[in-house]
Design a protein around this motif. Sequence first.
Motif, PDB file in Angstrom:
ATOM      1  N   LEU A  75       0.996  -1.142  -0.221  1.00 62.51           N
ATOM      2  CA  LEU A  75       0.092  -0.093   0.060  1.00 62.51           C
ATOM      3  C   LEU A  75       0.796   1.367   0.113  1.00 62.51           C
ATOM      4  O   LEU A  75       1.923   1.339   0.744  1.00 62.51           O
ATOM      5  CB  LEU A  75      -0.907   0.023   1.280  1.00 62.51           C
ATOM      6  CG  LEU A  75      -1.854  -1.159   1.599  1.00 62.51           C
ATOM      7  CD1 LEU A  75      -2.679  -0.989   2.755  1.00 62.51           C
ATOM      8  CD2 LEU A  75      -2.960  -1.404   0.279  1.00 62.51           C
ATOM      9  N   THR A  76       0.347   2.166  -0.752  1.00 65.52           N
ATOM     10  CA  THR A  76       0.965   3.545  -0.667  1.00 65.52           C
ATOM     11  C   THR A  76       0.557   4.149   0.721  1.00 65.52           C
ATOM     12  O   THR A  76      -0.435   3.939   1.364  1.00 65.52           O
ATOM     13  CB  THR A  76       0.605   4.484  -1.723  1.00 65.52           C
ATOM     14  OG1 THR A  76      -0.850   4.683  -1.661  1.00 65.52           O
ATOM     15  CG2 THR A  76       0.990   4.266  -3.104  1.00 65.52           C
ATOM     16  N   GLU A  77       1.301   4.998   1.271  1.00 62.16           N
ATOM     17  CA  GLU A  77       1.139   5.682   2.518  1.00 62.16           C
ATOM     18  C   GLU A  77      -0.394   6.656   2.257  1.00 62.16           C
ATOM     19  O   GLU A  77      -0.813   6.884   3.337  1.00 62.16           O
ATOM     20  CB  GLU A  77       2.174   6.546   3.045  1.00 62.16           C
ATOM     21  CG  GLU A  77       3.254   5.826   3.487  1.00 62.16           C
ATOM     22  CD  GLU A  77       4.426   6.564   3.977  1.00 62.16           C
ATOM     23  OE1 GLU A  77       4.580   6.556   5.279  1.00 62.16           O
ATOM     24  OE2 GLU A  77       5.138   7.286   3.005  1.00 62.16           O
ATOM     25  N   SER A  78      -0.526   7.218   1.309  1.00 57.83           N
ATOM     26  CA  SER A  78      -1.762   7.877   1.131  1.00 57.83           C
ATOM     27  C   SER A  78      -2.966   6.982   1.064  1.00 57.83           C
ATOM     28  O   SER A  78      -3.978   7.178   1.608  1.00 57.83           O
ATOM     29  CB  SER A  78      -1.817   8.626  -0.349  1.00 57.83           C
ATOM     30  OG  SER A  78      -1.617   7.907  -1.418  1.00 57.83           O
ATOM     31  N   TYR A 122       4.542   1.382   9.258  1.00 56.03           N
ATOM     32  CA  TYR A 122       5.669   1.047   8.378  1.00 56.03           C
ATOM     33  C   TYR A 122       7.060   0.488   9.231  1.00 56.03           C
ATOM     34  O   TYR A 122       7.547  -0.590   9.200  1.00 56.03           O
ATOM     35  CB  TYR A 122       5.823   1.863   7.253  1.00 56.03           C
ATOM     36  CG  TYR A 122       4.909   1.635   6.357  1.00 56.03           C
ATOM     37  CD1 TYR A 122       4.815   0.811   5.379  1.00 56.03           C
ATOM     38  CD2 TYR A 122       3.707   2.725   6.293  1.00 56.03           C
ATOM     39  CE1 TYR A 122       4.036   0.829   4.341  1.00 56.03           C
ATOM     40  CE2 TYR A 122       2.829   2.795   5.353  1.00 56.03           C
ATOM     41  CZ  TYR A 122       2.844   1.547   4.463  1.00 56.03           C
ATOM     42  OH  TYR A 122       1.927   1.752   3.236  1.00 56.03           O
ATOM     43  N   GLU A 123       7.442   1.177  10.254  1.00 55.08           N
ATOM     44  CA  GLU A 123       8.595   1.042  10.849  1.00 55.08           C
ATOM     45  C   GLU A 123       8.483  -0.320  11.678  1.00 55.08           C
ATOM     46  O   GLU A 123       9.293  -1.054  11.791  1.00 55.08           O
ATOM     47  CB  GLU A 123       8.937   2.137  11.892  1.00 55.08           C
ATOM     48  CG  GLU A 123       9.616   3.274  11.209  1.00 55.08           C
ATOM     49  CD  GLU A 123      10.784   3.105  10.217  1.00 55.08           C
ATOM     50  OE1 GLU A 123      11.804   2.647  10.883  1.00 55.08           O
ATOM     51  OE2 GLU A 123      10.902   3.887   9.283  1.00 55.08           O
ATOM     52  N   ARG A 130       4.693   1.371  -0.277  1.00 55.89           N
ATOM     53  CA  ARG A 130       4.842   1.302  -1.696  1.00 55.89           C
ATOM     54  C   ARG A 130       4.808   2.786  -2.136  1.00 55.89           C
ATOM     55  O   ARG A 130       4.248   3.543  -1.857  1.00 55.89           O
ATOM     56  CB  ARG A 130       3.458   0.572  -2.354  1.00 55.89           C
ATOM     57  CG  ARG A 130       3.420   0.406  -3.707  1.00 55.89           C
ATOM     58  CD  ARG A 130       2.251  -0.455  -4.117  1.00 55.89           C
ATOM     59  NE  ARG A 130       2.116  -0.882  -5.426  1.00 55.89           N
ATOM     60  CZ  ARG A 130       1.340  -1.667  -5.960  1.00 55.89           C
ATOM     61  NH1 ARG A 130       0.353  -2.009  -5.475  1.00 55.89           N
ATOM     62  NH2 ARG A 130       1.434  -1.763  -7.471  1.00 55.89           N
ATOM     63  N   THR A 131       5.729   2.906  -3.186  1.00 53.95           N
ATOM     64  CA  THR A 131       5.767   4.326  -3.876  1.00 53.95           C
ATOM     65  C   THR A 131       4.951   4.494  -4.985  1.00 53.95           C
ATOM     66  O   THR A 131       4.459   3.549  -5.468  1.00 53.95           O
ATOM     67  CB  THR A 131       7.110   4.489  -4.334  1.00 53.95           C
ATOM     68  OG1 THR A 131       7.504   3.667  -5.449  1.00 53.95           O
ATOM     69  CG2 THR A 131       8.358   4.298  -3.332  1.00 53.95           C
ATOM     70  N   GLY A 138       3.040  -1.122 -12.052  1.00 51.76           N
ATOM     71  CA  GLY A 138       2.304  -2.280 -12.229  1.00 51.76           C
ATOM     72  C   GLY A 138       2.671  -3.111 -10.885  1.00 51.76           C
ATOM     73  O   GLY A 138       2.160  -4.272 -10.515  1.00 51.76           O
ATOM     74  N   GLY A 139       3.432  -2.529 -10.087  1.00 48.22           N
ATOM     75  CA  GLY A 139       3.842  -3.223  -8.794  1.00 48.22           C
ATOM     76  C   GLY A 139       4.994  -4.270  -8.586  1.00 48.22           C
ATOM     77  O   GLY A 139       5.419  -4.764  -7.593  1.00 48.22           O
TER      78      GLY A 139
END
Length: 141
Positions: A75-78, A122-123, A130-131, A138-139
């Motif tokens: 996952l992205t942080e957003s 995340y830590e 994920r950026t 596409g991951g």
Amino acid sequence: APPSRITFRGESMVLGGLENPLRSEGSIEEHYETGKTLYYRNCLPCHGDALAGAGHYAHGFNPAPIDLTNTLKDLTESFVFWRIAKGGPGLPVEGTPWNSAMPVWEDFLTEDEIWAVIIFLYEQAGVSPRTWEHAAAGGAE
């Protein structure tokens, strides 16, 4: 993917391409400690101290709280910001299967507090977010 735009505390927020602003502001250790305090105060009862969705109250929910240790790396942080801010009840179809009993945390936490919790997550999980470049490609690594 999260919606491209949400309303957070009455203000429009663009999520597409958004990175955690606290990662470039101040001390990561400070943000981690803030996030840790907030997590243990608010999230621990459901998600547990190992982030595995096995908190003391987890057994009372259907669906059970998500196991963050196996999920965050994808996952992205957003996306995580959106899910924490908006909680679980009443999510649109795009939120499936995330519709859950998770509270709407934007009613209780500030934007910076949510970002700090995300740094802690995340830590603790030992993974990198994920950026957006990775998501757009596409991951596959």
